[in-house]
Design an enzyme around this catalytic site. Structure first.
Site, PDB file in Angstrom:
ATOM      1  N   LYS A  44       1.170   3.448  -1.622  1.00 10.79           N
ATOM      2  CA  LYS A  44       2.688   3.165  -1.522  1.00 10.79           C
ATOM      3  C   LYS A  44       2.735   1.794  -2.092  1.00 10.79           C
ATOM      4  O   LYS A  44       3.672   0.743  -1.781  1.00 10.79           O
ATOM      5  CB  LYS A  44       3.596   3.252  -0.595  1.00 10.79           C
ATOM      6  CG  LYS A  44       3.198   4.989  -0.246  1.00 10.79           C
ATOM      7  CD  LYS A  44       3.723   5.947  -0.552  1.00 10.79           C
ATOM      8  CE  LYS A  44       4.678   6.632  -1.318  1.00 10.79           C
ATOM      9  NZ  LYS A  44       4.965   7.374  -2.901  1.00 10.79           N
ATOM     10  N   HIS A  99      -7.717   4.598  -4.340  1.00  6.94           N
ATOM     11  CA  HIS A  99      -7.041   3.756  -3.041  1.00  6.94           C
ATOM     12  C   HIS A  99      -8.135   2.953  -1.934  1.00  6.94           C
ATOM     13  O   HIS A  99      -7.845   2.575  -1.144  1.00  6.94           O
ATOM     14  CB  HIS A  99      -6.905   4.388  -2.059  1.00  6.94           C
ATOM     15  CG  HIS A  99      -4.876   5.294  -2.823  1.00  6.94           C
ATOM     16  ND1 HIS A  99      -3.868   4.381  -2.934  1.00  6.94           N
ATOM     17  CD2 HIS A  99      -4.417   6.389  -2.511  1.00  6.94           C
ATOM     18  CE1 HIS A  99      -2.570   4.731  -3.455  1.00  6.94           C
ATOM     19  NE2 HIS A  99      -3.084   6.618  -3.997  1.00  6.94           N
ATOM     20  N   SER A 129       8.336   2.583   2.479  1.00  5.80           N
ATOM     21  CA  SER A 129       8.044   3.673   0.921  1.00  5.80           C
ATOM     22  C   SER A 129       7.330   5.111   1.687  1.00  5.80           C
ATOM     23  O   SER A 129       7.306   6.125   1.962  1.00  5.80           O
ATOM     24  CB  SER A 129       7.250   3.414  -0.211  1.00  5.80           C
ATOM     25  OG  SER A 129       6.569   4.096  -0.819  1.00  5.80           O
TER      26      SER A 129
HETATM   27  P1  A3P Z   1      10.000   2.998  -3.341  1.00  4.84           P
HETATM   28  O1  A3P Z   1       9.410   4.553  -2.138  1.00  4.84           O
HETATM   29  O2  A3P Z   1       9.810   2.011  -2.401  1.00  4.84           O
HETATM   30  O3  A3P Z   1      11.173   3.149  -4.294  1.00  4.84           O
HETATM   31  P2  A3P Z   1       2.704   4.675  -5.186  1.00  4.84           P
HETATM   32  O4  A3P Z   1       3.096   5.225  -6.487  1.00  4.84           O
HETATM   33  O5  A3P Z   1       1.557   3.671  -4.851  1.00  4.84           O
HETATM   34  O6  A3P Z   1       2.744   5.705  -4.443  1.00  4.84           O
HETATM   35  O7  A3P Z   1       3.672   3.574  -4.411  1.00  4.84           O
HETATM   36  C1  A3P Z   1       5.212   4.274  -4.732  1.00  4.84           C
HETATM   37  C2  A3P Z   1       6.536   3.581  -4.831  1.00  4.84           C
HETATM   38  O8  A3P Z   1       6.137   2.570  -6.473  1.00  4.84           O
HETATM   39  C3  A3P Z   1       7.768   3.493  -4.952  1.00  4.84           C
HETATM   40  O9  A3P Z   1       8.514   2.883  -3.882  1.00  4.84           O
HETATM   41  C4  A3P Z   1       8.208   3.961  -5.930  1.00  4.84           C
HETATM   42  O10 A3P Z   1       9.381   4.241  -6.660  1.00  4.84           O
HETATM   43  C5  A3P Z   1       7.776   2.628  -5.990  1.00  4.84           C
HETATM   44  N1  A3P Z   1       7.905   2.602  -8.731  1.00  4.84           N
HETATM   45  C6  A3P Z   1       7.446   3.321  -8.678  1.00  4.84           C
HETATM   46  N2  A3P Z   1       6.619   2.736 -10.122  1.00  4.84           N
HETATM   47  C7  A3P Z   1       7.974   1.935  -9.933  1.00  4.84           C
HETATM   48  C8  A3P Z   1       8.379   1.260 -11.408  1.00  4.84           C
HETATM   49  N3  A3P Z   1       8.757   1.324 -12.261  1.00  4.84           N
HETATM   50  N4  A3P Z   1       9.301  -0.188 -10.466  1.00  4.84           N
HETATM   51  C9  A3P Z   1      10.234   0.077  -9.408  1.00  4.84           C
HETATM   52  N5  A3P Z   1       9.418   0.811  -8.643  1.00  4.84           N
HETATM   53  C10 A3P Z   1       8.480   1.242  -9.336  1.00  4.84           C
END
Ligand code: A3P
Length: 286
Positions: A44, A99, A129
């Protein structure tokens, strides 16, 4: 977490849907090449963002892979079952994500010249998140209330263990100038600037026009609309975007809408204590 859904790998609980002993063995034996790029995140913290960014930086802004290949096959996770299926089709140079903590990396990460990008996110936003992710992902346990999930998170009874252990492990490496530290927040604040740092680190001399093109393609809005990146290819019974979309808010600071003052005090004191002897500074106040 229930034992039927998870396996334990060096003390880390991992969902059996995504990992099995063979995939973890594959990761342990993996042979990195000198020109590989590996993005490392605690869950996340911006993993799929890096799955969008890395191919574009490495290939000079050609949108073909991000428009035609699902993120999990385009930039696969080192520790997931998919890697063995797609590794031979990865372009050169290859990009992967993981991870895993540093001490579970295969020896070839050390002996190769592969480059690592560690992306860190404010743990308060990671918690928020993750809380929504646990609601939408059928392969994870129900998080309970936000307060209950905060305790689970602080105890490290979540995917890939404690946030502080992950951050610490990747701050104490022998990688020298082969590791770049980026934050999710700096990417939110000024993505072109982060892309410039990344492209220099990866030895790519990208024009300003290409940097702007990549930044535009990797905006939250555009990624949310990209079926190869927004997890809409995953069946609803596995990831239910009606409960919470994977690309949820994409903001820095959403924690302010979730923490009570008591929760904030507790969270900050636990994280501060676990980092008190560390010689690195976090870019946010806790
Ligand atoms: P949120 O749940 O706060 O929106 P991961 O890919 O490590 O699982 O992380 C997911 C988080 O990264 C989510 O956060 C997602 O919305 C955010 N995320 C992915 N792409 C993004 C982008 N282009 N800009 C901003 N946040 C992004």
């Amino acid at each position: 977490m229930t034992t039927e859904m998870f396996l334990s790998f060096h003390g880390l609980l991992l969902p059996k849907e995504i990992h099995d002993p063979e995939s973890l063995k594959f990761a342990q034996d993996f042979r990195f090449k000198d020109n590989d790029a590996l993005a490392v995140t605690y869950p996340k913290s911006g993993t799929i963002w890096m799955q969008e960014i890395l191919p574009l930086v490495l290939n000079g802004g050609d949108l073909t892979p991000v428009q035609t290949i699902a993120n999990w096959d385009r930039v696969p996770w080192l520790e997931e079952k998919r890697l063995a299926l797609v590794v031979d089709q990865l372009p050169n140079p290859r990009a992967m994500v993981t991870h895993l903590p540093y001490h579970l990396m295969p020896p070839s990460l050390q002996t190769s010249r592969a480059k690592v990008i560690y992306v860190m996110r404010n743990p308060k936003d990671v918690l928020v998140s993750s809380y929504y992710f646990h609601q939408m992902a059928a392969f994870l346990q129900d998080p309970g209330t936000f307060g209950e999930f905060m305790n689970t998170f602080l105890e490290g009874k979540v995917l890939f263990g404690k946030w502080t252990d992950h951050v610490k492990s990747w701050r104490h490496t022998e990688l020298g100038d082969r590791i770049l530290y980026l934050t999710y927040e700096e990417m939110v604040e000024d993505l072109p600037a982060a892309l410039r740092r990344l492209s220099v680190f990866l030895g790519r001399n990208l024009s300003e026009e290409v940097i702007q093109k990549i930044a535009e393609h990797c905006s939250f809005r555009n990624m949310k609309a990209n079926p190869m990146s927004n997890f809409s290819l995953v069946p609803n019974e596995y990831m239910d975007s009606k409960k919470s979309p994977f690309l949820r808010k994409g903001l820095a600071g959403d924690w302010k809408n979730h923490f009570s003052s008591e929760q904030l005090a507790k969270f900050s004191s636990v994280i501060k204590k676990e980092l008190e002897n560390e010689d690195f500074c976090l870019p946010w106040s806790l």
